[in-house]
Design a protein around this motif. Sequence first.
Motif, PDB file in Angstrom:
ATOM      1  N   GLN A 164       0.774  -1.251   0.130  1.00 18.80           N
ATOM      2  CA  GLN A 164       0.078  -0.118   0.037  1.00 18.80           C
ATOM      3  C   GLN A 164       0.819   1.309  -0.022  1.00 18.80           C
ATOM      4  O   GLN A 164       0.527   2.273  -0.582  1.00 18.80           O
ATOM      5  CB  GLN A 164      -1.007   0.066   1.058  1.00 18.80           C
ATOM      6  N   LEU A 165       1.955   1.191   0.416  1.00 19.04           N
ATOM      7  CA  LEU A 165       2.867   2.381   0.640  1.00 19.04           C
ATOM      8  C   LEU A 165       3.374   2.668  -0.839  1.00 19.04           C
ATOM      9  O   LEU A 165       3.605   3.890  -1.259  1.00 19.04           O
ATOM     10  CB  LEU A 165       4.024   1.962   1.874  1.00 19.04           C
ATOM     11  N   GLU A 187       0.723   6.081  -7.120  1.00 16.76           N
ATOM     12  CA  GLU A 187      -0.800   6.493  -7.328  1.00 16.76           C
ATOM     13  C   GLU A 187      -1.434   5.401  -8.570  1.00 16.76           C
ATOM     14  O   GLU A 187      -1.931   5.785  -9.634  1.00 16.76           O
ATOM     15  CB  GLU A 187      -0.931   7.905  -7.914  1.00 16.76           C
ATOM     16  N   CYS A 188      -1.078   4.122  -8.314  1.00 16.02           N
ATOM     17  CA  CYS A 188      -1.586   3.108  -9.399  1.00 16.02           C
ATOM     18  C   CYS A 188      -2.997   2.491  -8.706  1.00 16.02           C
ATOM     19  O   CYS A 188      -3.360   2.621  -7.604  1.00 16.02           O
ATOM     20  CB  CYS A 188      -0.484   1.977  -9.573  1.00 16.02           C
ATOM     21  N   ASP A 189      -3.569   1.749  -9.752  1.00 16.56           N
ATOM     22  CA  ASP A 189      -4.659   0.986  -9.372  1.00 16.56           C
ATOM     23  C   ASP A 189      -4.526  -0.305  -8.417  1.00 16.56           C
ATOM     24  O   ASP A 189      -3.769  -1.081  -8.969  1.00 16.56           O
ATOM     25  CB  ASP A 189      -5.409   0.646 -10.560  1.00 16.56           C
ATOM     26  N   TRP A 190      -5.029  -0.371  -7.114  1.00 21.84           N
ATOM     27  CA  TRP A 190      -4.794  -1.256  -6.169  1.00 21.84           C
ATOM     28  C   TRP A 190      -5.381  -2.490  -6.895  1.00 21.84           C
ATOM     29  O   TRP A 190      -4.805  -3.549  -6.882  1.00 21.84           O
ATOM     30  CB  TRP A 190      -5.552  -0.910  -4.942  1.00 21.84           C
ATOM     31  N   ASN A 191      -6.151  -2.678  -7.521  1.00 18.89           N
ATOM     32  CA  ASN A 191      -6.993  -3.781  -8.275  1.00 18.89           C
ATOM     33  C   ASN A 191      -5.917  -4.424  -9.339  1.00 18.89           C
ATOM     34  O   ASN A 191      -6.250  -5.512  -9.609  1.00 18.89           O
ATOM     35  CB  ASN A 191      -8.165  -3.410  -9.009  1.00 18.89           C
ATOM     36  N   VAL A 245      10.820   1.628   1.170  1.00 19.77           N
ATOM     37  CA  VAL A 245       9.590   1.272   0.290  1.00 19.77           C
ATOM     38  C   VAL A 245       9.011   2.433  -0.250  1.00 19.77           C
ATOM     39  O   VAL A 245       8.723   2.704  -1.469  1.00 19.77           O
ATOM     40  CB  VAL A 245       8.667   0.331   1.035  1.00 19.77           C
ATOM     41  N   ARG A 246       8.715   3.475   0.490  1.00 19.50           N
ATOM     42  CA  ARG A 246       8.187   4.774  -0.183  1.00 19.50           C
ATOM     43  C   ARG A 246       9.112   5.644  -1.035  1.00 19.50           C
ATOM     44  O   ARG A 246       8.648   6.059  -2.196  1.00 19.50           O
ATOM     45  CB  ARG A 246       7.753   5.674   1.078  1.00 19.50           C
ATOM     46  N   ARG A 247      10.347   5.478  -0.700  1.00 15.74           N
ATOM     47  CA  ARG A 247      11.332   6.236  -1.637  1.00 15.74           C
ATOM     48  C   ARG A 247      11.275   5.410  -2.991  1.00 15.74           C
ATOM     49  O   ARG A 247      11.555   6.004  -4.111  1.00 15.74           O
ATOM     50  CB  ARG A 247      12.912   5.846  -0.959  1.00 15.74           C
ATOM     51  N   ALA A 306       8.214   6.376  -4.979  1.00 17.58           N
ATOM     52  CA  ALA A 306       8.480   7.870  -5.184  1.00 17.58           C
ATOM     53  C   ALA A 306       9.499   7.959  -6.513  1.00 17.58           C
ATOM     54  O   ALA A 306       9.315   8.744  -7.444  1.00 17.58           O
ATOM     55  CB  ALA A 306       9.052   8.658  -4.153  1.00 17.58           C
ATOM     56  N   ALA A 307      10.406   7.161  -6.295  1.00 16.39           N
ATOM     57  CA  ALA A 307      11.414   7.201  -7.555  1.00 16.39           C
ATOM     58  C   ALA A 307      10.897   6.568  -9.028  1.00 16.39           C
ATOM     59  O   ALA A 307      11.169   7.174  -9.634  1.00 16.39           O
ATOM     60  CB  ALA A 307      12.781   6.357  -7.116  1.00 16.39           C
ATOM     61  N   ALA A 308      10.134   5.511  -8.823  1.00 19.79           N
ATOM     62  CA  ALA A 308       9.549   4.872  -9.755  1.00 19.79           C
ATOM     63  C   ALA A 308       8.553   5.877 -10.420  1.00 19.79           C
ATOM     64  O   ALA A 308       8.428   6.117 -11.652  1.00 19.79           O
ATOM     65  CB  ALA A 308       8.795   3.576  -9.334  1.00 19.79           C
ATOM     66  N   ARG A 309       7.731   6.626  -9.605  1.00 19.48           N
ATOM     67  CA  ARG A 309       6.809   7.726 -10.298  1.00 19.48           C
ATOM     68  C   ARG A 309       7.573   8.710 -11.120  1.00 19.48           C
ATOM     69  O   ARG A 309       7.375   9.027 -12.214  1.00 19.48           O
ATOM     70  CB  ARG A 309       5.933   8.270  -8.877  1.00 19.48           C
TER      71      ARG A 309
END
Length: 103
Positions: free
Chosen positions: A28-29, A35-39, A76-78, A81-84
């Motif tokens: 989830q993080l 901002e991708c689709d959880w599904n 994990v958050r980093r 964010a890097a992938a985004r």
Amino acid sequence: MVIKPDDTTVIRIARSEMGQGTLTGLAQLVVEELECDWNKVAVDRITPGQNLARKRVWGDMSTGGSRGIRTSQDYVRRAGAAARIMLLQAAANEWKCRSVSSP
């Protein structure tokens, strides 16, 4: 993490799931940052053998208590964010726009 052509996001988690929701919480993080689709999210569990084969790239894999999320949430958050940022830059390059980091 892997983003497939069908927009499925595979998040690799190097922690055990022992009933405290570590896999879901860490995934989830990443989803929040991307901002991708959880599904369209799948979790791939990393095994200790995979970690050893890659010279412990995932570091300590312990999960006791709430340690799995507590010790992993920052990187994990980093990673999310890097992938985004990489995805935004790839889109800017494709559309021949300025860099996403430019003012």
